[in-house]
Design a protein around this motif. Structure first.
Motif, short mmCIF file in Angstrom:
data_model
loop_
_atom_site.label_atom_id
_atom_site.label_comp_id
_atom_site.label_asym_id
_atom_site.label_seq_id
_atom_site.Cartn_x
_atom_site.Cartn_y
_atom_site.Cartn_z
N ARG A 43 0.85 -1.20 0.00
CA ARG A 43 0.00 0.00 0.00
C ARG A 43 0.88 1.24 0.00
NH1 ARG A 43 -5.12 -1.00 3.03
NH2 ARG A 43 -5.28 -2.17 1.07
N LEU A 44 0.73 2.06 -1.06
CA LEU A 44 1.52 3.28 -1.22
C LEU A 44 0.75 4.53 -0.84
CD1 LEU A 44 4.37 2.62 -2.17
CD2 LEU A 44 2.80 1.09 -3.35
N LEU A 45 -0.55 4.53 -1.09
CA LEU A 45 -1.44 5.61 -0.66
C LEU A 45 -2.69 4.97 -0.05
CD1 LEU A 45 -1.57 8.27 -3.58
CD2 LEU A 45 -0.35 8.46 -1.40
N PRO A 46 -3.21 5.54 1.06
CA PRO A 46 -2.62 6.62 1.85
C PRO A 46 -1.36 6.16 2.55
CG PRO A 46 -4.54 5.73 2.95
CD PRO A 46 -4.49 5.06 1.62
N ASN A 47 -0.43 7.08 2.71
CA ASN A 47 0.89 6.80 3.25
C ASN A 47 1.09 7.60 4.53
OD1 ASN A 47 4.02 7.17 3.35
ND2 ASN A 47 3.71 5.57 1.81
N LEU A 48 2.03 7.18 5.36
CA LEU A 48 2.30 7.93 6.59
C LEU A 48 2.62 9.40 6.32
CD1 LEU A 48 4.41 5.42 8.70
CD2 LEU A 48 2.17 6.33 9.25
N GLY A 49 3.23 9.67 5.16
CA GLY A 49 3.62 11.05 4.89
C GLY A 49 2.73 11.77 3.91
N ARG A 50 1.98 11.03 3.08
CA ARG A 50 1.21 11.70 2.03
C ARG A 50 -0.08 10.93 1.78
NH1 ARG A 50 1.84 15.86 -0.43
NH2 ARG A 50 3.91 16.04 0.46
N ARG A 51 -1.17 11.68 1.67
CA ARG A 51 -2.49 11.07 1.55
C ARG A 51 -3.01 11.00 0.11
NH1 ARG A 51 -4.35 8.23 5.93
NH2 ARG A 51 -3.66 9.21 7.84
N MET A 52 -2.72 12.02 -0.70
CA MET A 52 -3.31 12.09 -2.03
C MET A 52 -2.30 12.62 -3.04
SD MET A 52 -7.12 13.67 -1.19
CE MET A 52 -7.81 13.24 -2.80
N VAL A 53 -2.55 12.30 -4.31
CA VAL A 53 -1.83 12.90 -5.44
C VAL A 53 -2.92 13.31 -6.43
CG1 VAL A 53 -0.15 12.56 -7.28
CG2 VAL A 53 0.19 11.44 -5.06
N GLY A 54 -3.22 14.61 -6.52
CA GLY A 54 -4.40 15.01 -7.23
C GLY A 54 -5.60 14.36 -6.58
N ALA A 55 -6.49 13.77 -7.38
CA ALA A 55 -7.64 13.06 -6.82
C ALA A 55 -7.33 11.60 -6.51
CB ALA A 55 -8.82 13.14 -7.79
N TRP A 56 -6.12 11.11 -6.86
CA TRP A 56 -5.73 9.74 -6.53
C TRP A 56 -5.53 9.64 -5.03
CZ3 TRP A 56 -5.99 6.47 -10.58
CH2 TRP A 56 -5.84 7.00 -11.86
#
Length: 321
Positions: A43-56
């Motif tokens: 699992r890469l998203l949601p990540n401890l440091g980052r939740r989203m990339v655009g709407a992904w």
């Protein structure tokens, strides 16, 4: 695909406050999660440091797994609201069934796109007679508030547009890349593309400076903007880029994900996306009571029960934790 975490924690994400407005190189390490009894995902998203990339907002990478003598993917019926699921395979096949009556086998480089809208349920499984290897990615796209109660539907696109250059074949799953536009329905400006690189390829892919981007490494050895990546890792790239340098040390495959930063804050818990904890609690109640989400017919097994909501209230965290 379901989030099978039995201790799912609700969180608020989205909003432009935490968008990196300049190019960066931020490697995201995966978290290993069991999907059913036989499939482990990274699992890469949601990540401890980052939740989203655009709407992904959700990215799982799995395989390649040898399932010749295994049942392969077995995900019982489960619900979704407020999002789209994107099924993408490099090896194997996945049989999709949903409560709208869709039954479709998705194979490598074919797009299975499910818009949950107000409510849908579905199952995913490797067919009884299946290929030896299973390898792919499962991704979610958050729906903007204006469309999150839209009618649910499933799209299958077996023929997708491609962009080619020396050493590169790029297949566009969603959105537009270098003038090629996917037939898949998108509700926000975004792009999802699968890039197959030949050994020795050294090139740059055009980007939109207003988008934020990330790259998921699927296979092989590739340097993304000078950063070496191994399969199953993700590199967050921020905004402000007009081109992305790529160099393949071997035949390699990556996924390029990007989009305009998602302005709205969302609450994502288990397989639901809403705007408040009340939205999530209502979705859970409706699923457990057998209302709103319909029935998946033809799957040999019981639907997944929802985990218990945690007793603590939500605390807004924005796009990064």
């Amino acid at each position: 695909m379901s989030n099978l975490d039995r201790e799912a924690v609700p969180s608020v994400c989205g909003g432009r406050g935490f968008v990196v407005a300049e190019p960066v190189r931020e490697l995201l390490a995966p978290r290993r999660v069991m999907l059913g009894e036989s499939t482990e995902v990274r699992r890469l998203l949601p990540n401890l440091g980052r939740r989203m990339v655009g709407a992904w907002c959700f990215v799982d990478h799995y395989g390649p797994d040898d399932i010749a003598d295994e049942p392969g993917m077995q995900v019982p019926p489960h619900p979704h609201t407020g999002l789209q699921t994107v099924s993408w395979l490099h090896d194997g096949e996945v049989l999709h069934r949903d409560s709208e009556g869709s039954v479709q086998t998705v194979r490598p480089r074919e797009l299975g796109l499910m818009t949950s809208g107000r409510a849908i349920s579905h199952s995913e499984e490797s067919p009884q007679s299946h290929a030896k290897y299973l390898h792919g990615a499962q991704l979610w796209v958050a729906l903007p508030d204006a469309h999150r109660h839209t009618e649910p539907r499933f799209e299958y696109h077996g023929d997708l547009p491609q962009v080619t250059a020396p050493g590169l074949t790029a297949t566009v799953l969603l959105g537009t890349l270098a003038g090629a536009t996917s037939p898949g329905t998108a509700f926000t400006p975004l792009v999802g593309a699968d890039l197959a690189l030949s050994q020795g390829a050294d090139l740059a892919v055009p980007l939109e400076p207003d988008f934020e981007y990330a790259v998921l490494s699927m296979s092989g050895e590739v340097h993304v903007d000078g950063v070496p990546m191994v399969p199953g890792s993700m590199l967050y790239l921020g905004c402000g880029r007009t081109r992305l340098p790529l160099r393949a040390e071997s035949d390699a495959e990556i996924m390029l994900l990007g989009g305009e930063p998602f302005e709205e804050e969302i609450v994502m818990w288990w397989n639901f996306i809403g705007r408040s904890q009340d939205d999530i609690a209502q979705a859970r109640e409706d699923w457990m009571s057998g209302t709103r989400f319909g029935e998946v017919k033809g799957y040999d097994g019981a639907p997944l029960p929802a985990p218990q909501l945690p007793p603590v209230p939500l605390k807004p965290r924005g796009r990064v934790r």
